[in-house]
Scaffold this motif. Structure first.
Motif, PDB file in Angstrom:
ATOM      1  N   LEU A 175       0.829  -1.200   0.000  1.00 40.36           N
ATOM      2  CA  LEU A 175       0.000   0.000   0.000  1.00 40.36           C
ATOM      3  C   LEU A 175       0.870   1.259   0.000  1.00 40.36           C
ATOM      4  O   LEU A 175       2.055   1.191   0.345  1.00 40.36           O
ATOM      5  CB  LEU A 175      -0.907  -0.001   1.233  1.00 40.36           C
ATOM      6  N   GLU A 179       2.646  -0.467   3.974  1.00 39.61           N
ATOM      7  CA  GLU A 179       2.164  -1.695   4.593  1.00 39.61           C
ATOM      8  C   GLU A 179       1.898  -2.765   3.519  1.00 39.61           C
ATOM      9  O   GLU A 179       1.494  -2.444   2.413  1.00 39.61           O
ATOM     10  CB  GLU A 179       0.866  -1.387   5.341  1.00 39.61           C
ATOM     11  N   ILE A 181      -0.349  -6.049   2.551  1.00 41.24           N
ATOM     12  CA  ILE A 181      -1.521  -6.842   2.918  1.00 41.24           C
ATOM     13  C   ILE A 181      -1.686  -8.012   1.952  1.00 41.24           C
ATOM     14  O   ILE A 181      -1.286  -7.949   0.793  1.00 41.24           O
ATOM     15  CB  ILE A 181      -2.831  -6.019   2.924  1.00 41.24           C
ATOM     16  N   LEU A 196     -11.179  -7.323  -1.023  1.00 39.96           N
ATOM     17  CA  LEU A 196     -10.228  -6.234  -1.287  1.00 39.96           C
ATOM     18  C   LEU A 196      -9.399  -6.456  -2.549  1.00 39.96           C
ATOM     19  O   LEU A 196      -8.922  -5.495  -3.145  1.00 39.96           O
ATOM     20  CB  LEU A 196      -9.300  -6.030  -0.090  1.00 39.96           C
ATOM     21  N   LEU A 199     -10.419  -4.393  -5.407  1.00 39.50           N
ATOM     22  CA  LEU A 199     -10.094  -2.969  -5.371  1.00 39.50           C
ATOM     23  C   LEU A 199      -8.845  -2.682  -6.207  1.00 39.50           C
ATOM     24  O   LEU A 199      -8.688  -1.602  -6.760  1.00 39.50           O
ATOM     25  CB  LEU A 199      -9.830  -2.591  -3.911  1.00 39.50           C
ATOM     26  N   PHE A 200      -7.950  -3.665  -6.295  1.00 37.08           N
ATOM     27  CA  PHE A 200      -6.696  -3.456  -7.029  1.00 37.08           C
ATOM     28  C   PHE A 200      -6.827  -3.867  -8.496  1.00 37.08           C
ATOM     29  O   PHE A 200      -5.985  -3.519  -9.305  1.00 37.08           O
ATOM     30  CB  PHE A 200      -5.565  -4.229  -6.339  1.00 37.08           C
ATOM     31  N   ALA A 203      -7.242  -0.893 -10.965  1.00 37.37           N
ATOM     32  CA  ALA A 203      -6.854   0.380 -10.334  1.00 37.37           C
ATOM     33  C   ALA A 203      -5.556   0.936 -10.922  1.00 37.37           C
ATOM     34  O   ALA A 203      -5.130   2.032 -10.556  1.00 37.37           O
ATOM     35  CB  ALA A 203      -6.724   0.223  -8.827  1.00 37.37           C
ATOM     36  N   LEU A 207      -3.631   2.448  -6.288  1.00 42.67           N
ATOM     37  CA  LEU A 207      -4.014   2.182  -4.891  1.00 42.67           C
ATOM     38  C   LEU A 207      -2.997   1.307  -4.161  1.00 42.67           C
ATOM     39  O   LEU A 207      -3.024   1.205  -2.939  1.00 42.67           O
ATOM     40  CB  LEU A 207      -5.394   1.513  -4.838  1.00 42.67           C
ATOM     41  N   LEU A 445     -16.674   8.825  -5.699  1.00 39.57           N
ATOM     42  CA  LEU A 445     -16.411   7.721  -4.769  1.00 39.57           C
ATOM     43  C   LEU A 445     -15.064   7.066  -5.079  1.00 39.57           C
ATOM     44  O   LEU A 445     -14.284   6.738  -4.165  1.00 39.57           O
ATOM     45  CB  LEU A 445     -17.553   6.699  -4.841  1.00 39.57           C
ATOM     46  N   MET A 446     -14.761   6.902  -6.374  1.00 38.01           N
ATOM     47  CA  MET A 446     -13.448   6.340  -6.738  1.00 38.01           C
ATOM     48  C   MET A 446     -12.332   7.238  -6.208  1.00 38.01           C
ATOM     49  O   MET A 446     -11.346   6.763  -5.647  1.00 38.01           O
ATOM     50  CB  MET A 446     -13.332   6.187  -8.263  1.00 38.01           C
ATOM     51  N   SER A 448     -12.482   9.294  -3.688  1.00 32.38           N
ATOM     52  CA  SER A 448     -12.367   9.328  -2.223  1.00 32.38           C
ATOM     53  C   SER A 448     -11.666   8.067  -1.716  1.00 32.38           C
ATOM     54  O   SER A 448     -10.955   8.112  -0.707  1.00 32.38           O
ATOM     55  CB  SER A 448     -13.733   9.553  -1.564  1.00 32.38           C
ATOM     56  N   ILE A 449     -11.825   6.965  -2.438  1.00 30.79           N
ATOM     57  CA  ILE A 449     -11.082   5.757  -2.065  1.00 30.79           C
ATOM     58  C   ILE A 449      -9.595   5.945  -2.359  1.00 30.79           C
ATOM     59  O   ILE A 449      -8.735   5.602  -1.541  1.00 30.79           O
ATOM     60  CB  ILE A 449     -11.673   4.522  -2.787  1.00 30.79           C
ATOM     61  N   THR A 452      -8.194   8.055   0.351  1.00 31.18           N
ATOM     62  CA  THR A 452      -8.045   7.309   1.607  1.00 31.18           C
ATOM     63  C   THR A 452      -6.769   6.470   1.599  1.00 31.18           C
ATOM     64  O   THR A 452      -6.028   6.429   2.578  1.00 31.18           O
ATOM     65  CB  THR A 452      -9.258   6.373   1.813  1.00 31.18           C
ATOM     66  N   LEU A 453      -6.519   5.788   0.476  1.00 31.66           N
ATOM     67  CA  LEU A 453      -5.358   4.899   0.426  1.00 31.66           C
ATOM     68  C   LEU A 453      -4.063   5.653   0.143  1.00 31.66           C
ATOM     69  O   LEU A 453      -3.014   5.256   0.621  1.00 31.66           O
ATOM     70  CB  LEU A 453      -5.567   3.812  -0.642  1.00 31.66           C
ATOM     71  N   TYR A 465      -7.870   8.866 -12.866  1.00 32.59           N
ATOM     72  CA  TYR A 465      -8.845   9.827 -12.330  1.00 32.59           C
ATOM     73  C   TYR A 465      -8.811  11.107 -13.145  1.00 32.59           C
ATOM     74  O   TYR A 465      -7.768  11.771 -13.228  1.00 32.59           O
ATOM     75  CB  TYR A 465      -8.555  10.110 -10.859  1.00 32.59           C
TER      76      TYR A 465
ATOM     77  N   LEU B 175     -25.710   5.721  -1.056  1.00 31.41           N
ATOM     78  CA  LEU B 175     -24.577   5.807  -0.138  1.00 31.41           C
ATOM     79  C   LEU B 175     -25.018   6.423   1.191  1.00 31.41           C
ATOM     80  O   LEU B 175     -26.070   7.076   1.264  1.00 31.41           O
ATOM     81  CB  LEU B 175     -23.471   6.661  -0.764  1.00 31.41           C
ATOM     82  N   GLY B 193     -11.184   1.445 -14.662  1.00 29.91           N
ATOM     83  CA  GLY B 193     -10.871   1.551 -13.236  1.00 29.91           C
ATOM     84  C   GLY B 193     -11.309   0.343 -12.440  1.00 29.91           C
ATOM     85  O   GLY B 193     -11.741  -0.664 -13.005  1.00 29.91           O
ATOM     86  N   PHE B 194     -11.151   0.443 -11.094  1.00 28.60           N
ATOM     87  CA  PHE B 194     -11.636  -0.659 -10.254  1.00 28.60           C
ATOM     88  C   PHE B 194     -13.160  -0.621 -10.260  1.00 28.60           C
ATOM     89  O   PHE B 194     -13.765   0.431 -10.409  1.00 28.60           O
ATOM     90  CB  PHE B 194     -11.067  -0.584  -8.842  1.00 28.60           C
ATOM     91  N   ASP B 195     -13.767  -1.789 -10.117  1.00 34.75           N
ATOM     92  CA  ASP B 195     -15.220  -1.923 -10.283  1.00 34.75           C
ATOM     93  C   ASP B 195     -15.910  -1.677  -8.940  1.00 34.75           C
ATOM     94  O   ASP B 195     -15.857  -2.520  -8.045  1.00 34.75           O
ATOM     95  CB  ASP B 195     -15.514  -3.327 -10.813  1.00 34.75           C
ATOM     96  N   LEU B 196     -16.568  -0.529  -8.825  1.00 33.53           N
ATOM     97  CA  LEU B 196     -17.186  -0.176  -7.541  1.00 33.53           C
ATOM     98  C   LEU B 196     -18.290  -1.147  -7.124  1.00 33.53           C
ATOM     99  O   LEU B 196     -18.579  -1.271  -5.931  1.00 33.53           O
ATOM    100  CB  LEU B 196     -17.739   1.242  -7.593  1.00 33.53           C
ATOM    101  N   GLY B 441      -3.726  -5.829   8.823  1.00 30.01           N
ATOM    102  CA  GLY B 441      -3.591  -4.818   7.774  1.00 30.01           C
ATOM    103  C   GLY B 441      -4.794  -4.811   6.840  1.00 30.01           C
ATOM    104  O   GLY B 441      -5.324  -3.764   6.476  1.00 30.01           O
ATOM    105  N   THR B 442      -5.229  -6.009   6.452  1.00 29.87           N
ATOM    106  CA  THR B 442      -6.365  -6.142   5.550  1.00 29.87           C
ATOM    107  C   THR B 442      -7.629  -5.615   6.226  1.00 29.87           C
ATOM    108  O   THR B 442      -8.421  -4.878   5.621  1.00 29.87           O
ATOM    109  CB  THR B 442      -6.516  -7.618   5.135  1.00 29.87           C
ATOM    110  N   LEU B 445      -7.641  -1.854   6.387  1.00 28.61           N
ATOM    111  CA  LEU B 445      -8.010  -1.239   5.101  1.00 28.61           C
ATOM    112  C   LEU B 445      -9.524  -1.309   4.901  1.00 28.61           C
ATOM    113  O   LEU B 445     -10.153  -0.339   4.447  1.00 28.61           O
ATOM    114  CB  LEU B 445      -7.265  -1.939   3.954  1.00 28.61           C
ATOM    115  N   ILE B 449     -12.006   2.046   4.568  1.00 25.55           N
ATOM    116  CA  ILE B 449     -12.979   2.264   3.487  1.00 25.55           C
ATOM    117  C   ILE B 449     -14.369   2.494   4.080  1.00 25.55           C
ATOM    118  O   ILE B 449     -15.104   3.398   3.666  1.00 25.55           O
ATOM    119  CB  ILE B 449     -12.943   1.081   2.501  1.00 25.55           C
ATOM    120  N   THR B 452     -14.480   5.972   5.343  1.00 27.55           N
ATOM    121  CA  THR B 452     -14.569   6.961   4.260  1.00 27.55           C
ATOM    122  C   THR B 452     -16.008   7.089   3.764  1.00 27.55           C
ATOM    123  O   THR B 452     -16.512   8.188   3.550  1.00 27.55           O
ATOM    124  CB  THR B 452     -13.671   6.518   3.071  1.00 27.55           C
TER     125      THR B 452
END
Lengths: 470, 470
Positions: A175, A179, A181, A196, A199-200, A203, A207, A445-446, A448-449, A452-453, A465, B175, B193-196, B441-442, B445, B449, B452
């Protein structure tokens, strides 16, 4: 950057782990598969394990130097480019992390490092006599890490789906905090919260940097190939849809238009030649009886749409050598098309729409190509609603027109409930389409994630983005 | 709470949209499928559209009242329980949002509201003569919204995978901010991108409330059933693994142990009776030729492991009526097992490990059940490494022992690289296993999220995240 470099040299004392050679700094930010100019990084670190990635990430964070992951270098949309608006960047090259760590044949899974190429993985399994394979097949040379980062697919997606399905059982990621994970254990399924790993996937390294993954394998089955020649794309698409919805066990259904067929006939390796019209290349996998049954079902369906009814318009390729050659010719189209049009450079589109709308989109695209006088052969994963136009251009006027049509057809795909990118990712090239395609709320939302990371926006900034200009 | 109720009454003026009847407040926090006490909500709002959910969410946020989504009520792990440590809670009941909004047969997808039951969706498709179906099959009555929230699977997962695969093309979610997002367009695949959508799959309503989804359908194929009787679970598991890895086109492979077979023989609806030993129920789908081929492959493999070699130990069920009845008997096991042991209450486990380790886990679990003198019939999705023990208890001493063994075997599954929850989710019941299963760690995370998206911790608090005691 200078002090970051100093820390890097201390952390990676081996002579060959760090490069600042200008040719490397450029090479690791660019790709032969892409049309864009990716600039040059400030330093390339050839990492050899997850610990190395952690060290690089911590140095990047300490000195606020953007960090970009690289492995296969097959990216087409600028995902590996050096950040344009940053004063320097650190490229983490994972291609030396190419070890297969564990093969669990009974569980049909494999644990490997991010730099393993999917084609090498499958070759190793074959050499070991293990009758399993990893079914995601983007461009040859793509690595597990890049495939995850892009949310890739390939010709097998008709049957097996994409990287967003359940082939990535778990993954290890570093990350932005440094860290490490691991997203999940090795059980094939789990409902322990949101996954999770997903999420990658897609991405693009914004992330975290994926260093290892447990991959699900599937049984390797004998396969055969057939080719059907249609009057037009409409008929070709309808036929594929009908065959799939009838439950035909089709592994691949690849549209290759008349120009592609000409390129294959002229420069291909297969001794067989084909009618130069819009065609579909099928791959059937299974036992001989299953293949025969599928071939028969498809033959009947394509006959309804003009192929198969006429002699020579539907061919079941009997000999495996011919089938292999034909499939290689499909995979080599970017090269043979360039030979067919010397002096031209190709730029590949990657639009995807609901399958029923693919004929509309292709018709619209072709009308635009014609209007602008552009040569643009089309190949497509027609079973997924995804197609690539290989738009050729040889001078500034054509480059300009190509840029224009690239936009026009992308907006059309989005209007048709589709996407600007079926399998190649967003990178720097496609950011501008996202607000209309995804909507502001989804994008927010993408972001803000991401925030966060990666609050310092150091992980592959300027990619994915839309409002990020780093 | 009183002022929240006032706002709710103003926002939902129809007479039947709000309930504060004690029996409703209790019913919507509990499930007949679960062993836990779910308490009671303060108010239930029967929403009829996404806008209604937005209204409820905004009122919840204004008055800081926790909000819990409900639809099918088939949850087993406490995901729909009233938050134990809150002074009140608002239940949003989505079961009236049961409209199928659009069926796109050519694209094999369907757009529907979150309250649609999967079995009803499939019945509607069948009635309309559309030869497609939605392949996720958890307990009858489960709804699309709940299936997404739990990251569900079912008996079809062997062939089709789970809710985490690519059956949820996109979804609409409200949300915690009250904002509505749609995660993606309708194209079957996209690498934008990552799939929300994946963020909400398995999140148990802690990140948003899903109100609509576009679902991928698959071809409906004729199916047949076979049953193989083994000497033990080891042989049964090995046989299934070998058949799957050989590429046998098996849709389901359900382990039913000797007690389950006795329950089926005694109280089942199928006129055929079976040897009372550890057995596997197979479902094969496809054309007659494909089914015949699969049946033959499986018969040969199971013979190697002791079934099939002996007369009466492998039965291909010829008649569809018998096959239907047999499958209904499998799906009704919770009921018939209770009849076999009157006075006992069952509590179902849901462990999942890498398939090769399933025999070890089942052996270990059975030894524990025996040591404690507990009756615990086992049924399992053996092709996925997932099994359910239906642990029976009739008095406090047995309840206590059951609690103890529930832990012991969960820790064992985690030690074997598996999960405490294969398909039933975490809820309140399984939170404690997550630190060891996922790692700090996982989990951190996941929590960041959550923080957030839902900084006020109002969306289904007290579920999923281990340190959240709301």
């Amino acid at each position: 950057m200078a002090s970051a470099l100093e820390d890097l040299r201390a952390a990676f004392p081996k002579p060959d782990q760090i490069s600042t050679k200008p040719e490397d700094l450029h090479a690791y930010a660019n790709s032969t598969f892409a049309h864009y100019g990716g600039g040059a990084h400030s330093v390339v670190v050839h990492v050899e394990g997850t610990d190395d990635v952690v060290k690089a990430v911590n140095i990047s964070r300490k000195h606020l130097v953007p960090i970009v992951a690289y492995s296969g270098g097959t990216s087409t949309e600028g995902s590996i480019a050096a950040p344009a608006h940053a004063s320097g960047s650190l490229c983490v090259d994972l291609s030396r992390m190419n070890k297969i760590l564990e093969i669990n044949e009974a569980d049909s899974d494999v644990i490997c490092q991010a730099g393993v190429q999917w084609n090498v993985l499958n070759d190793v399994l074959k050499d070991k006599g293990i009758p399993l394979f990893f079914p995601l097949d983007p461009g040859i040379g793509a690595t597990v890490g890049g495939m995850i980062a892009q949310g890739c697919s390939g010709t097998n997606a008709v049957k097996y789906g994409t990287a967003r399905a359940e082939y990535i059982i778990n993954l290890t990621a570093v990350l932005p905090s440094g860290e490490v994970i691991k997203t999940r254990q090795r059980a094939r399924k789990s409902s322990v919260g949101f996954d999770l790993a997903k999420l990658f996937i897609g991405a693009e390294g914004t992330l975290g940097i994926v260093t290892e993954a447990t991959l699900r394998l599937v049984p390797l089955l004998p396969w055969k190939v057939a080719i059907a020649a249609f009057d037009n794309v409409d008929d070709a698409t309808q036929a594929v849809l009908e065959a799939l919805n009838k439950g035909a066990s089709i592994q691949c259904a690849e549209l290759v238009d008349s120009i592609c067929i000409r390129a294959m006939n002229t420069y291909g390796t297969c001794r067989l030649k084909w009618p130069e019209t819009d065609s579909v290349l099928f791959k059937y996998a299974g036992t001989p009886a299953a293949i025969a049954e599928t071939a028969e079902l498809v033959r009947d369906v394509v006959a309804k749409y003009g192929a198969g009814a006429v002699e020579g318009r539907y061919t079941f390729v009997e000999k495996d050598d011919d089938a292999d050659a034909l499939w290689i010719d499909r995979k080599s189209l970017a090269g043979t098309l360039s030979r067919l049009h010397p002096g031209y450079k190709g730029w590949v589109t990657d639009l995807c729409v609901p399958v029923s709308r693919l004929p509309d989109l292709i018709k619209f695209s072709r009308a635009e190509f014609d209007r602008l006088g552009l040569i643009a052969p089309i190949m497509g994963h027609v079973g997924d609603g995804n197609f690539h136009a290989f738009i050729l251009a040889s001078n500034d006027e054509e480059y300009q027109k190509r840029k224009e049509v690239f936009d026009t057809i992308a907006w059309k795909a989005i209007e048709l409930d589709g996407t600007c990118t079926g399998e190649h990712g967003v990178g720097t090239v496609k950011k501008k389409y996202l607000p209309r395609e995804l909507g502001d709320g989804t994008l927010a939302l993408m972001r803000s994630i991401k925030q966060t990371l990666d609050p310092l926006n150091l992980f592959n900034p300027g990619k994915l983005y839309p409002d990020d200009e780093s």
